[in-house]
Design an enzyme around this catalytic site. Structure first.
Site, PDB file in Angstrom:
ATOM      1  N   HIS A  44     -11.725 -13.563   4.092  1.00 19.72           N
ATOM      2  CA  HIS A  44     -11.150 -13.531   5.431  1.00 19.72           C
ATOM      3  C   HIS A  44     -10.757 -14.910   5.949  1.00 19.72           C
ATOM      4  CE1 HIS A  44     -12.019  -9.443   5.341  1.00 19.72           C
ATOM      5  NE2 HIS A  44     -13.259  -9.463   5.792  1.00 19.72           N
ATOM      6  N   ILE A  79      -8.979 -18.133  10.400  1.00 24.33           N
ATOM      7  CA  ILE A  79     -10.078 -17.206  10.148  1.00 24.33           C
ATOM      8  C   ILE A  79      -9.750 -15.845  10.741  1.00 24.33           C
ATOM      9  CG2 ILE A  79     -12.563 -16.829  10.449  1.00 24.33           C
ATOM     10  CD1 ILE A  79     -12.726 -19.862  11.194  1.00 24.33           C
ATOM     11  N   CYS A  80      -9.890 -14.805   9.940  1.00 25.20           N
ATOM     12  CA  CYS A  80      -9.638 -13.461  10.448  1.00 25.20           C
ATOM     13  C   CYS A  80     -10.966 -12.888  10.940  1.00 25.20           C
ATOM     14  CB  CYS A  80      -9.054 -12.593   9.341  1.00 25.20           C
ATOM     15  SG  CYS A  80      -8.768 -10.895   9.827  1.00 25.20           S
ATOM     16  N   LEU A  81     -11.243 -13.088  12.216  1.00 28.45           N
ATOM     17  CA  LEU A  81     -12.509 -12.643  12.788  1.00 28.45           C
ATOM     18  C   LEU A  81     -12.223 -12.155  14.210  1.00 28.45           C
ATOM     19  CD1 LEU A  81     -15.646 -12.513  12.506  1.00 28.45           C
ATOM     20  CD2 LEU A  81     -15.719 -14.817  13.454  1.00 28.45           C
TER      21      LEU A  81
END
EC number: 2.3.2.23
Lengths: 161, 317
Positions: free
Chosen positions: A91, A98-100
């Protein structure tokens, strides 16, 4: 509209300034385990060193997070990216984005820099494989003009890692 | 597997508690693996010492914890007993007296912003030094009278000036002088003193869960709310987070899931996610709207809409 990798650097509002000072004091007094705030005089950009948790794929590896605060923090989420080199993670894109979800749609003013850092570390810790996201090259190419991750329409596909 | 203590070890612990006196024993776990004793220091402060007894006690030493900035190294040998634990800890308390009197002095004289209710273990204080600046002090618990470690907070220009003065003057710190006078000498200013009005100090000040401040900044943009205190509390009793209505409105307006009906915003508490309803522009609801709102349950009941209107009424009352 053009954009740069640092969010529009409008000075922090009074409210943002006050809240960040309190967060910084709290951080100084009880920093989240595994993190170190690199002391600078810049309240609007924090650089935080993170050490991978023992017993995980990233054990004792050191990375740097750059946290930029918008003028109207905490009504808007801070922009958090990994500085180069970003950890290899399904991610985390090679440009540090950041894929959060909590950094974008799920942000709430009840969160703090410290709680965001802890979430990122737990995301690292729960990874079972060191690899880039499947669409890494396409995404990074799209961001070449210095687009901020906050302008990405994220699609959070995985809640396990 | 850890072996169970035998009756003789219970007897031993009992006799050792007898020695230190039952009156100081605060509590004990049923298996006697942990004890808590209450001890007073020479200033009358009460200290709870938690003693965890290992299963092979007294072969291995007990481990101690208490609300102190640092714990003493327990000296443990063959004949050692609980009495020695208490004695060594009491000596440790003695050693810490100067630290606590320094902290007391700071709390009593200076304008402490944080922590509002310090524990005995906390060796830091954030104090106001005027002009929107504050100073975070870390007192060395071993050498409480020495120059403390500091961090400055405030507008860049003021901070720069203050740290210059600090660098120029830090040698003037006198380990035998009063703490606040030392600070004033180094900073070349008179420090704001704690407000003596005891009543206002004991009142717990609630900070807004969004901006983290008790009072909003004084700002024309905020209109009537300028400098205001938190005036909205989450209804969920297990949350009860306090907010400035304006802060909550700002947040609700910044997300797309918020709905607005007339001048009331409906959304969720950022802490507990329970529904919240805030009237725009804060303040009390006008009587006309209030009348209308009181009618709402009936209106909705008769129109057959499923709508939980009690929440709304509760907020606007």
């Amino acid at each position: 509209m053009t954009s740069t990798s640092s969010p529009s650097r409008k000075a922090l509002s009074k409210i943002a300034c006050n809240r960040l000072q309190k967060e910084l004091v709290e951080w100084q007094v009880s920093p989240p385990a595994g993190f170190k705030h690199k002391v600078t005089d810049n309240l609007q950009r924090w650089v935080v060193e993170v050490v991978g948790a023992p017993g995980t794929l990233y054990a004792s590896e050191t990375y740097q997070l750059q946290v930029d605060f918008p003028e109207h923090y905490p009504m808007e989420a801070p922009q958090v990216i990994f500085l180069h080199p970003a950890p290899l993670h399904p991610h985390i894109y090679s440009n540090g984005h950041i894929c959060l979800d909590i950094l974008y749609d799920s942000w709430s003013p009840a969160m703090t820099v410290s709680s965001v850092c802890i979430s990122i570390l737990s995301m690292l810790s729960s990874s079972t494989v060191k690899q880039r996201p499947a669409d890494n090259d396409r995404y990074v190419k799209n961001c070449r003009n210095g687009r901020s991750p906050k302008e990405t329409r994220w699609w959070f596909h995985d809640d396990k890692v | 597997m850890q072996s169970k203590p035998n009756p003789s070890s219970y007897r031993l612990i009992f006799s050792e508690v007898e020695e230190i006196g039952w009156q100081v024993l605060l509590r004990a776990s049923p298996d006697l693996s942990s004890l808590a004793v209450n001890l007073r220091d020479e200033k009358g402060r009460s200290h709870v010492l938690e003693i965890a007894l290992p299963w092979d006690y007294p072969l291995s030493s007990p481990s101690l914890s208490s609300d102190v900035p640092y714990m003493c190294e327990l000296e443990w040998s063959d004949g050692s007993k609980l009495r020695d634990v208490v004695q060594q800890f009491t000596e440790h308390l003695q050693k810490l007296q100067e630290f606590w009197s320094t902290m007391d002095e700071i709390d009593k004289i200076l304008c402490v912003l944080y922590p509002k209710k310090p524990s005995l273990a906390m060796s830091h204080r954030q104090i106001s030094i005027g002009n929107d600046c504050s100073l975070l002090l870390y007192i060395n618990a071993c050498k409480p009278r020495s120059l403390p470690e500091c961090r400055w907070f405030g507008p860049d220009s003021s901070i720069e000036m203050i740290s210059k003065k600090w660098k120029r003057n830090y040698r003037k710190w006198k380990t035998d002088g009063p703490f606040h006078e030392n600070l004033e000498t180094l900073l070349e200013i008179e420090l704001p003193k704690s407000s003596v009005s005891g009543s206002s100090k004991s009142d717990e000040q609630l900070d807004c869960g969004i901006c983290y401040a008790h009072c909003l900044p004084v700002d024309e943009e905020l209109g009537d709310c300028s400098g205001g205190e938190p005036d909205y509390t989450c209804d969920n009793p297990s949350c009860s987070k306090a907010f400035h209505a304006v802060c909550l409105q700002d947040w609700l307006r910044s997300i797309s899931t918020t709905r607005q009906s007339f001048d009331v915003l409906f959304g969720n508490c950022p802490y507990c996610s329970e529904p919240v309803a805030v009237k725009l522009n804060g303040g009390k609801c006008s009587s006309i709207i209030q009348c209308f709102v009181w009618q709402l349950p009936f209106l909705f009941r008769y129109s057959g809409l499923v709508f939980s209107s009690h929440k709304l009424i509760h907020q606007l009352r």
